[in-house]
Design a protein around this motif. Structure first.
Motif, PDB file in Angstrom:
ATOM      1  N   PHE A  60       0.843  -1.197   0.000  1.00 48.87           N
ATOM      2  CA  PHE A  60       0.000   0.000   0.000  1.00 48.87           C
ATOM      3  C   PHE A  60       0.877   1.244   0.000  1.00 48.87           C
ATOM      4  O   PHE A  60       2.066   1.188   0.339  1.00 48.87           O
ATOM      5  CB  PHE A  60      -0.966   0.015   1.189  1.00 48.87           C
ATOM      6  CG  PHE A  60      -0.307   0.184   2.535  1.00 48.87           C
ATOM      7  CD1 PHE A  60      -0.163   1.445   3.116  1.00 48.87           C
ATOM      8  CD2 PHE A  60       0.153  -0.927   3.237  1.00 48.87           C
ATOM      9  CE1 PHE A  60       0.438   1.597   4.347  1.00 48.87           C
ATOM     10  CE2 PHE A  60       0.765  -0.777   4.474  1.00 48.87           C
ATOM     11  CZ  PHE A  60       0.901   0.486   5.035  1.00 48.87           C
ATOM     12  N   ILE A  61       0.291   2.342  -0.418  1.00 47.29           N
ATOM     13  CA  ILE A  61       0.999   3.615  -0.421  1.00 47.29           C
ATOM     14  C   ILE A  61       0.533   4.407   0.792  1.00 47.29           C
ATOM     15  O   ILE A  61      -0.658   4.681   0.960  1.00 47.29           O
ATOM     16  CB  ILE A  61       0.705   4.429  -1.707  1.00 47.29           C
ATOM     17  CG1 ILE A  61       1.039   3.615  -2.961  1.00 47.29           C
ATOM     18  CG2 ILE A  61       1.482   5.758  -1.682  1.00 47.29           C
ATOM     19  CD1 ILE A  61       2.509   3.298  -3.144  1.00 47.29           C
ATOM     20  N   GLN A  62       1.483   4.720   1.650  1.00 47.27           N
ATOM     21  CA  GLN A  62       1.185   5.477   2.860  1.00 47.27           C
ATOM     22  C   GLN A  62       0.906   6.927   2.478  1.00 47.27           C
ATOM     23  O   GLN A  62       1.264   7.363   1.382  1.00 47.27           O
ATOM     24  CB  GLN A  62       2.394   5.351   3.804  1.00 47.27           C
ATOM     25  CG  GLN A  62       2.036   5.308   5.265  1.00 47.27           C
ATOM     26  CD  GLN A  62       2.195   6.641   5.910  1.00 47.27           C
ATOM     27  OE1 GLN A  62       2.721   7.544   5.306  1.00 47.27           O
ATOM     28  NE2 GLN A  62       1.716   6.749   7.145  1.00 47.27           N
ATOM     29  N   GLU A  63       0.263   7.691   3.346  1.00 46.72           N
ATOM     30  CA  GLU A  63      -0.142   9.055   2.989  1.00 46.72           C
ATOM     31  C   GLU A  63       1.017   9.970   2.614  1.00 46.72           C
ATOM     32  O   GLU A  63       0.827  10.974   1.933  1.00 46.72           O
ATOM     33  CB  GLU A  63      -0.950   9.681   4.122  1.00 46.72           C
ATOM     34  CG  GLU A  63      -0.158   9.898   5.393  1.00 46.72           C
ATOM     35  CD  GLU A  63      -1.020  10.498   6.507  1.00 46.72           C
ATOM     36  OE1 GLU A  63      -1.681   9.709   7.185  1.00 46.72           O
ATOM     37  OE2 GLU A  63      -1.018  11.721   6.660  1.00 46.72           O
ATOM     38  N   THR A  64       2.244   9.628   3.044  1.00 46.49           N
ATOM     39  CA  THR A  64       3.419  10.411   2.662  1.00 46.49           C
ATOM     40  C   THR A  64       3.897  10.057   1.253  1.00 46.49           C
ATOM     41  O   THR A  64       4.832  10.661   0.747  1.00 46.49           O
ATOM     42  CB  THR A  64       4.580  10.106   3.621  1.00 46.49           C
ATOM     43  OG1 THR A  64       4.729   8.687   3.665  1.00 46.49           O
ATOM     44  CG2 THR A  64       4.300  10.611   5.012  1.00 46.49           C
ATOM     45  N   GLY A  65       3.269   9.019   0.643  1.00 45.56           N
ATOM     46  CA  GLY A  65       3.688   8.577  -0.686  1.00 45.56           C
ATOM     47  C   GLY A  65       4.654   7.408  -0.641  1.00 45.56           C
ATOM     48  O   GLY A  65       5.025   6.867  -1.685  1.00 45.56           O
ATOM     49  N   ASP A  66       5.077   7.009   0.558  1.00 40.83           N
ATOM     50  CA  ASP A  66       5.991   5.873   0.685  1.00 40.83           C
ATOM     51  C   ASP A  66       5.241   4.562   0.492  1.00 40.83           C
ATOM     52  O   ASP A  66       4.112   4.403   0.962  1.00 40.83           O
ATOM     53  CB  ASP A  66       6.652   5.868   2.073  1.00 40.83           C
ATOM     54  CG  ASP A  66       7.499   7.110   2.319  1.00 40.83           C
ATOM     55  OD1 ASP A  66       8.234   7.499   1.401  1.00 40.83           O
ATOM     56  OD2 ASP A  66       7.394   7.676   3.425  1.00 40.83           O
TER      57      ASP A  66
END
Ligand SMILES: [Zn+2]
Ligand SMILES: [Zn+2]
Length: 135
Positions: A60-66
């Protein structure tokens, strides 16, 4: 060596040494992943941990884009940990402390991250470094 397992026991792990950091995470992805108010994460150098069994993975893509990749049990769905290439977490398996078979009570958090999402009915834990988002 500290040991842990999923709920059904098909996944087990052990690690050597001490966690480099112990981090409480209030991000919305951790909330969904574990259906809880925050996660308790032990940062273990990847080479120090050995997982037995066949974890399933979810990206998944975390809210920071990581980008994060989780490891969980395909039988009982317990989340064991996650990994990411994000700079501050790259060398570590981010272990979910709640899966420890013993010693959970001795884990001592040193920081809280994504506190901008900390639910209003939880207070800041005294003495812990506070980060609005990731460190
Ligand atoms: Zn299991
Ligand atoms: Zn999180």
């Amino acid at each position: 060596m500290p040991k842990g397992s999923c709920l059904c026991g098909k996944l087990t792990y052990e690690y050597s040494g001490e966690p480099v950091k112990t981090v409480l995470c209030h991000c919305l992805q951790c909330r969904k992943l574990t259906s809880s108010a925050f996660t308790t994460n032990l940062l273990i150098p990847r080479e120090n941990i050995k997982i037995e069994g066949s974890p399933k993975h979810y990206e998944f893509i975390q809210e920071t884009g990581d980008k994060f990749t989780t490891s969980f049990c395909g039988e009982c769905a317990t989340l064991i940990g996650k990994e990411t290439d994000a700079e501050s977490f790259k060398p570590f398996l981010i272990l979910e402390a709640g899966t420890l078979d013993e010693g959970f009570e001795q884990t001592k958090p040193d920081s809280e991250i994504f506190v901008k999402h900390r639910t209003p009915w939880l207070e800041e834990m005294k003495g812990l470094a506070q980060f609005e988002t990731k460190p």
